[in-house]
Write an enzyme that holds these catalytic residues in place. Structure first.
Site, PDB file in Angstrom:
ATOM      1  N   ASN A 179       0.843  -1.187   0.000  1.00 19.06           N
ATOM      2  CA  ASN A 179       0.000   0.000   0.000  1.00 19.06           C
ATOM      3  C   ASN A 179       0.884   1.244   0.000  1.00 19.06           C
ATOM      4  O   ASN A 179       1.982   1.255   0.549  1.00 19.06           O
ATOM      5  CB  ASN A 179      -1.022   0.003   1.138  1.00 19.06           C
ATOM      6  CG  ASN A 179      -0.466  -0.256   2.516  1.00 19.06           C
ATOM      7  OD1 ASN A 179       0.534  -0.940   2.693  1.00 19.06           O
ATOM      8  ND2 ASN A 179      -1.140   0.272   3.528  1.00 19.06           N
ATOM      9  N   ILE A 180       0.368   2.276  -0.674  1.00 21.61           N
ATOM     10  CA  ILE A 180       1.100   3.529  -0.839  1.00 21.61           C
ATOM     11  C   ILE A 180       0.126   4.647  -0.508  1.00 21.61           C
ATOM     12  O   ILE A 180      -0.828   4.890  -1.256  1.00 21.61           O
ATOM     13  CB  ILE A 180       1.622   3.671  -2.285  1.00 21.61           C
ATOM     14  CG1 ILE A 180       2.494   2.460  -2.651  1.00 21.61           C
ATOM     15  CG2 ILE A 180       2.385   4.985  -2.448  1.00 21.61           C
ATOM     16  CD1 ILE A 180       2.746   2.314  -4.139  1.00 21.61           C
ATOM     17  N   GLU A 181       0.341   5.286   0.631  1.00 18.63           N
ATOM     18  CA  GLU A 181      -0.598   6.306   1.098  1.00 18.63           C
ATOM     19  C   GLU A 181      -0.269   7.689   0.548  1.00 18.63           C
ATOM     20  O   GLU A 181       0.820   7.939   0.034  1.00 18.63           O
ATOM     21  CB  GLU A 181      -0.593   6.342   2.630  1.00 18.63           C
ATOM     22  CG  GLU A 181      -1.136   5.082   3.243  1.00 18.63           C
ATOM     23  CD  GLU A 181      -1.164   5.109   4.757  1.00 18.63           C
ATOM     24  OE1 GLU A 181      -1.834   4.227   5.309  1.00 18.63           O
ATOM     25  OE2 GLU A 181      -0.539   5.990   5.382  1.00 18.63           O
ATOM     26  N   CYS A 214      -3.998   0.681  -2.550  1.00 19.49           N
ATOM     27  CA  CYS A 214      -3.842  -0.514  -1.725  1.00 19.49           C
ATOM     28  C   CYS A 214      -2.828  -1.477  -2.335  1.00 19.49           C
ATOM     29  O   CYS A 214      -2.547  -1.437  -3.538  1.00 19.49           O
ATOM     30  CB  CYS A 214      -5.181  -1.230  -1.578  1.00 19.49           C
ATOM     31  SG  CYS A 214      -6.451  -0.244  -0.766  1.00 19.49           S
ATOM     32  N   GLU A 274      -3.130  -4.670  -2.942  1.00 21.68           N
ATOM     33  CA  GLU A 274      -3.719  -5.560  -3.932  1.00 21.68           C
ATOM     34  C   GLU A 274      -3.795  -4.888  -5.301  1.00 21.68           C
ATOM     35  O   GLU A 274      -3.444  -5.488  -6.318  1.00 21.68           O
ATOM     36  CB  GLU A 274      -5.129  -5.987  -3.498  1.00 21.68           C
ATOM     37  CG  GLU A 274      -5.169  -6.697  -2.167  1.00 21.68           C
ATOM     38  CD  GLU A 274      -5.362  -5.792  -0.957  1.00 21.68           C
ATOM     39  OE1 GLU A 274      -5.979  -6.247   0.017  1.00 21.68           O
ATOM     40  OE2 GLU A 274      -4.920  -4.611  -0.988  1.00 21.68           O
ATOM     41  N   CYS A 327     -10.178  -4.452   0.651  1.00 21.06           N
ATOM     42  CA  CYS A 327     -11.283  -3.493   0.711  1.00 21.06           C
ATOM     43  C   CYS A 327     -12.215  -3.715  -0.475  1.00 21.06           C
ATOM     44  O   CYS A 327     -11.915  -4.468  -1.403  1.00 21.06           O
ATOM     45  CB  CYS A 327     -10.742  -2.063   0.727  1.00 21.06           C
ATOM     46  SG  CYS A 327     -10.100  -1.485  -0.869  1.00 21.06           S
ATOM     47  N   CYS A 375     -10.680  -2.951  -3.945  1.00 25.05           N
ATOM     48  CA  CYS A 375      -9.757  -4.007  -4.389  1.00 25.05           C
ATOM     49  C   CYS A 375     -10.518  -5.262  -4.820  1.00 25.05           C
ATOM     50  O   CYS A 375     -10.145  -5.907  -5.799  1.00 25.05           O
ATOM     51  CB  CYS A 375      -8.756  -4.347  -3.292  1.00 25.05           C
ATOM     52  SG  CYS A 375      -7.533  -3.035  -3.054  1.00 25.05           S
TER      53      CYS A 375
END
Length: 141
Positions: free
Chosen positions: A42-44, A53, A55, A86, A89
């Site tokens: 994940n990359i915020e 996310c 996935e 989520c 995803c």
């Protein structure tokens, strides 16, 4: 690739996650039907909505390299609870597995796994068939 190797690739991606806001790293490893594997984390983003996310990162990497059919995905989180994908995803995974037969393997912080199908996670997915017969706006009046 064995299930254990796939799960380990997902766990290894936890260290690559960029999570300065949630501090909730997630890693994923996606196995394509041809055996190719794409890993993601994940990359915020401070604006939240642009966050991606793990996935979807793995799926987008695979698709950008020409892969369109997937066998299974392992998803790891650094928690004792199993962390399922989520809704967004789940929908992205369903786009490339419309039969919803893809195996989904959840991995917790103790290395335990829980296995299910995408159908178990998304029994009522939205797919292209909903767009069949769709009338453009000017034809609806």
């Amino acid at each position: 690739m064995t299930k254990q190797e796939l799960c380990q690739k997902a766990v290894d991606m936890l260290a690559m996650a960029y999570v300065p806001y949630s501090h909730f790293p997630v890693g994923a490893a996606l196995e394509c039907d041809d055996g190719a594997v794409f890993a993601g984390c994940n990359i915020e983003n401070a604006a939240y909505t642009p966050t991606n996310c793990a996935e979807r990162t793995a799926v987008f990497k695979a698709v950008s390299e020409g892969h369109r059919t997937f066998r299974r995905i392992a998803i790891a989180a650094a928690t004792e609870r199993f962390t399922a994908p989520c809704g967004v995803c789940r929908q992205v995974l369903a786009e490339f597995n419309p039969e919803l037969t893809m195996e989904v393997i959840l991995v917790n912080s103790r290395g335990e796994t829980r296995e299910m199908t995408l159908r178990d996670l998304l029994p009522w997915s939205f797919d292209g068939s909903y767009l069949d017969g769709f009338l453009p706006e000017e034809e609806m009046t």
